[in-house]
Design an enzyme around this catalytic site. Structure first.
Site, PDB file in Angstrom:
ATOM      1  N   THR A 372       0.903  -1.135   0.000  1.00 19.47           N
ATOM      2  CA  THR A 372       0.000   0.000   0.000  1.00 19.47           C
ATOM      3  C   THR A 372       0.945   1.188   0.000  1.00 19.47           C
ATOM      4  OG1 THR A 372      -1.738  -1.241   1.094  1.00 19.47           O
ATOM      5  CG2 THR A 372      -1.711   1.107   1.562  1.00 19.47           C
ATOM      6  N   LEU A 391      -3.562  -0.656  -4.002  1.00 20.90           N
ATOM      7  CA  LEU A 391      -4.139  -1.595  -4.981  1.00 20.90           C
ATOM      8  C   LEU A 391      -4.354  -2.936  -4.290  1.00 20.90           C
ATOM      9  CD1 LEU A 391      -1.763  -0.919  -8.012  1.00 20.90           C
ATOM     10  CD2 LEU A 391      -4.220  -0.517  -8.025  1.00 20.90           C
ATOM     11  N   ASN A 392      -4.103  -2.997  -2.992  1.00 27.63           N
ATOM     12  CA  ASN A 392      -4.030  -4.166  -2.117  1.00 27.63           C
ATOM     13  C   ASN A 392      -2.650  -4.790  -2.234  1.00 27.63           C
ATOM     14  OD1 ASN A 392      -4.707  -5.931  -0.147  1.00 27.63           O
ATOM     15  ND2 ASN A 392      -5.771  -7.359  -1.463  1.00 27.63           N
ATOM     16  N   ASP A 414      -9.709  -8.349   0.480  1.00 23.46           N
ATOM     17  CA  ASP A 414      -9.824  -7.821   1.852  1.00 23.46           C
ATOM     18  C   ASP A 414     -11.169  -8.189   2.486  1.00 23.46           C
ATOM     19  OD1 ASP A 414      -7.355  -6.812   2.359  1.00 23.46           O
ATOM     20  OD2 ASP A 414      -7.815  -4.738   1.879  1.00 23.46           O
ATOM     21  N   SER A 443     -10.599  -2.493   5.890  1.00 26.14           N
ATOM     22  CA  SER A 443      -9.221  -2.085   5.641  1.00 26.14           C
ATOM     23  C   SER A 443      -8.480  -1.876   6.954  1.00 26.14           C
ATOM     24  CB  SER A 443      -9.233  -0.775   4.853  1.00 26.14           C
ATOM     25  OG  SER A 443      -7.933  -0.232   4.758  1.00 26.14           O
ATOM     26  N   GLY A 464       1.483  -1.502   4.907  1.00 24.13           N
ATOM     27  CA  GLY A 464       1.879  -2.606   5.782  1.00 24.13           C
ATOM     28  C   GLY A 464       0.741  -3.510   6.194  1.00 24.13           C
ATOM     29  N   GLY A 465      -0.398  -3.464   5.486  1.00 25.07           N
ATOM     30  CA  GLY A 465      -1.507  -4.363   5.816  1.00 25.07           C
ATOM     31  C   GLY A 465      -1.911  -4.201   7.270  1.00 25.07           C
TER      32      GLY A 465
END
Ligand code: GLY
Length: 563
Positions: A372, A391-392, A414, A443, A464-465
């Site tokens: 991200t 964009l994931n 997600d 998210s 970093g998810g």
């Protein structure tokens, strides 16, 4: 003579000490008035140039976002989504949600086979993984509400960059090489991304330049309608996807009230649902607020332990309760209620780890991708914006729209494809985050703004998810509790715990052996493999003298620019 030698030796020692102290104090770019920090130098410079021309933070946001779509295609985008948190010079604050949505034809079982099993790769690769893009709608919402310069001036630098080319960095060359096979597998023609790009090569994107020209000339319709929409829908259909013209035309970005809370004389303003970031950040900071955090040495056993226990409890709630509030009922107020949070921390003990199995019954929560990107902006008028966009996973679905030159997201991953079954990153969810037509997927993106005494103090965020939340948290603590400068804070080693799996992820070589051994003796599991970096924080700190210090993460090619 002996005395002279001693004095000389002592002076040398002092000089050495001073040099050592000086070396330790890492200072980022300092600017007098305005600054942009992003994942690419070109984008930061383009944003800063817009500010220098008299544009405000929102003008710079648009120019920076579009420049990242060209210069940082792994995550920068026009066909992804994101969130913006803003604070105007007069203290008014808000957020914009331009997160992707599930297409109208989407349904909760769309990634399951006839036996009800999740079909591997379907929510991550190719046309079926794509959510309805939100970035361009977001940009035009921002422009209509706050923009000041002519739109064409904000987009032209990105058009020029796409047409004239960017210089490939080492990181990019490696990333493109890793993604090559996936680009080949997903597309039915040879995309420009799958050539053997080497460091120093000039990478030109003519089709993307033309798409950006259509957006320049026709506004939002230059993306969601007309030629660009035709390219997108035709190619998605060719590849078996479900996004239609109606999906594109119906997409709207949404202004939402931020999550705002106090932490030790500071006010934190951050993103509400559909990001879990704001709720989790509030829960974790409120859990540790009663403790004298700065008394524990930075990254010491006690520091890691306290934060880990707060994170564990918050991420358990995340997995169970959170989803798109436009579709499911989420008890947001209860989750960030102080009594509730204090109650959750009651069984925390310094003597041993609380096993995650005792915190809540167990859905396994894994890792989201770290691809991200975040940018922070402060303008010369005192406005600030904090934007995280994605964009994931890296290069999203790997679908490159034929004729239009841009990459489509794979944000559908997600969602929880099936309750209890982890996605490609190990994430599971409950009904709250199940797929439904036009729903937004949960998210972790956490763009955040910190104020002290009613004045702007820090703009911060990161990719970093699921580690986004905890990386933002640690930078807030570095500054508030440990009085670090921005670059110093960004450079510090980071760790992460997310309830399940019950491990503390640590950046290798960032934590001393004694700390790790002590944590292990208390029942914590340390995991350093595959944790080479946790987040890429790009942040701005307002110094006591009013100047700005940038923190551009050296873990990537990130850079600050300002004046
Ligand atoms: N796709 C990562 C996130 O939104 O958290």
């Amino acid at each position: 003579m002996k005395k002279i030698i001693l004095v000389f030796a002592f002076s040398l020692l002092l000089i050495n000490c001073k040099t050592a102290t000086k070396k330790e104090k890492i200072i980022g770019l300092i600017a007098e008035k305005a600054m942009v920090v992003s994942a690419r130098e070109e984008a930061s410079k383009i944003g800063s140039a817009i500010l220098q021309k008299g544009g405000n933070a929102y003008d710079a946001m648009i120019a920076t976002h579009l420049a990242l779509a060209v210069a940082y295609p792994v995550a920068g985008n026009i066909a992804g989504g994101g969130f913006m948190v803003y604070r105007n010079a007069d203290g008014t604050k808000g957020t914009l949600d331009f997160r992707e949505k599930a297409p109208l034809a989407a349904h909760k079982d769309m990634y399951l086979d006839s036996l009800g099993n999740v079909i591997e790769g379907r929510s991550t690769f190719g046309a079926n993984a794509v959510g309805v893009p939100g970035s361009i709608a977001g940009i035009f919402e921002v422009y209509q509400k706050f923009g000041t310069l002519p739109f064409k001036d904000l987009i032209q630098p990105a058009i020029d960059l796409a047409r004239n080319g960017i210089t490939i960095t080492k990181n990019q060359s490696e990333g493109l090489s890793d993604a090559k096979k996936a680009f080949q597998a997903v597309n039915n023609y040879e995309t420009i991304f799958e050539k053997d790009w080497k460091k120093g090569d000039v990478f030109k994107q003519e089709e993307l330049a033309q798409t950006l020209e259509r957006i320049r000339d026709f506004g939002k319709d230059g993306f969601y309608k007309g030629e660009t929409a035709n390219f997108l829908v035709n190619y998605i259909t060719e590849l078996g996807g479900i996004i239609t013209h109606e999906d594109l035309e119906k997409y709207r970005a949404v202004w939402r009230n931020p999550i705002t809370f106090a932490y030790k004389n500071h006010t934190i303003t951050t993103m509400p649902l559909p990001s879990s970031g704001g709720i989790c950040l509030a829960q974790i900071l409120k859990s540790i607020e009663p403790y004298d955090v700065s008394k524990y040495e930075h990254n010491s056993t006690k520091y890691v332990q306290l934060i880990t226990e707060a994170e564990r409890r918050s991420y358990a709630d995340r997995a169970h309760y959170l989803g798109d509030v436009d579709f499911v009922k989420v008890p947001v107020d209860s989750l960030i209620d102080l009594n509730y949070i204090n109650k959750r921390m009651r069984n925390f003990s310094w003597d041993k780890a609380t096993p995650s199995s005792e915190v809540s019954q167990g859905n396994i929560l894994g890792y989201e991708s770290d691809q991200t990107t975040h940018y922070s902006i402060v303008d010369q008028f005192g406005n600030a914006v904090s934007v995280t966009t994605t964009l994931n996973t890296g290069y999203g679905s790997k679908v490159v729209v034929k004729g239009a030159g841009f990459i489509l997201n794979n944000e559908m991953d997600d969602f929880s494809s099936k309750p209890g079954v982890p996605n490609v990153y190990g994430l599971v969810g409950t009904k709250a985050n199940a797929i439904a037509a036009e729903k937004r997927m949960l998210s972790s993106m956490t763009p955040t703004i910190v104020e002290k005494d009613g004045k702007l103090k820090m703009v911060v965020g990161t990719p970093g998810g699921s580690t986004i939340i905890t990386s933002v948290l640690q930078n807030i603590l570095n500054v508030i509790e440990y009085d670090m400068g921005m670059q110093e804070s960004v450079d510090k080693a980071r760790f992460h715990h997310q309830w399940l799996p019950d491990i503390i992820r640590m950046e290798p070589n960032g934590f001393d052996k004694i700390t790790k051994t002590k944590l292990e003796s208390l029942g914590y599991y340390i995991y350093e493999k595959n944790s080479l970096i946790i987040g890429k924080v790009d942040a701005i700190l307002v110094l006591p003298n009013g100047k700005l210090e940038g923190g551009a993460d050296k873990r990537g090619d990130d850079a600050a620019a300002g004046f």
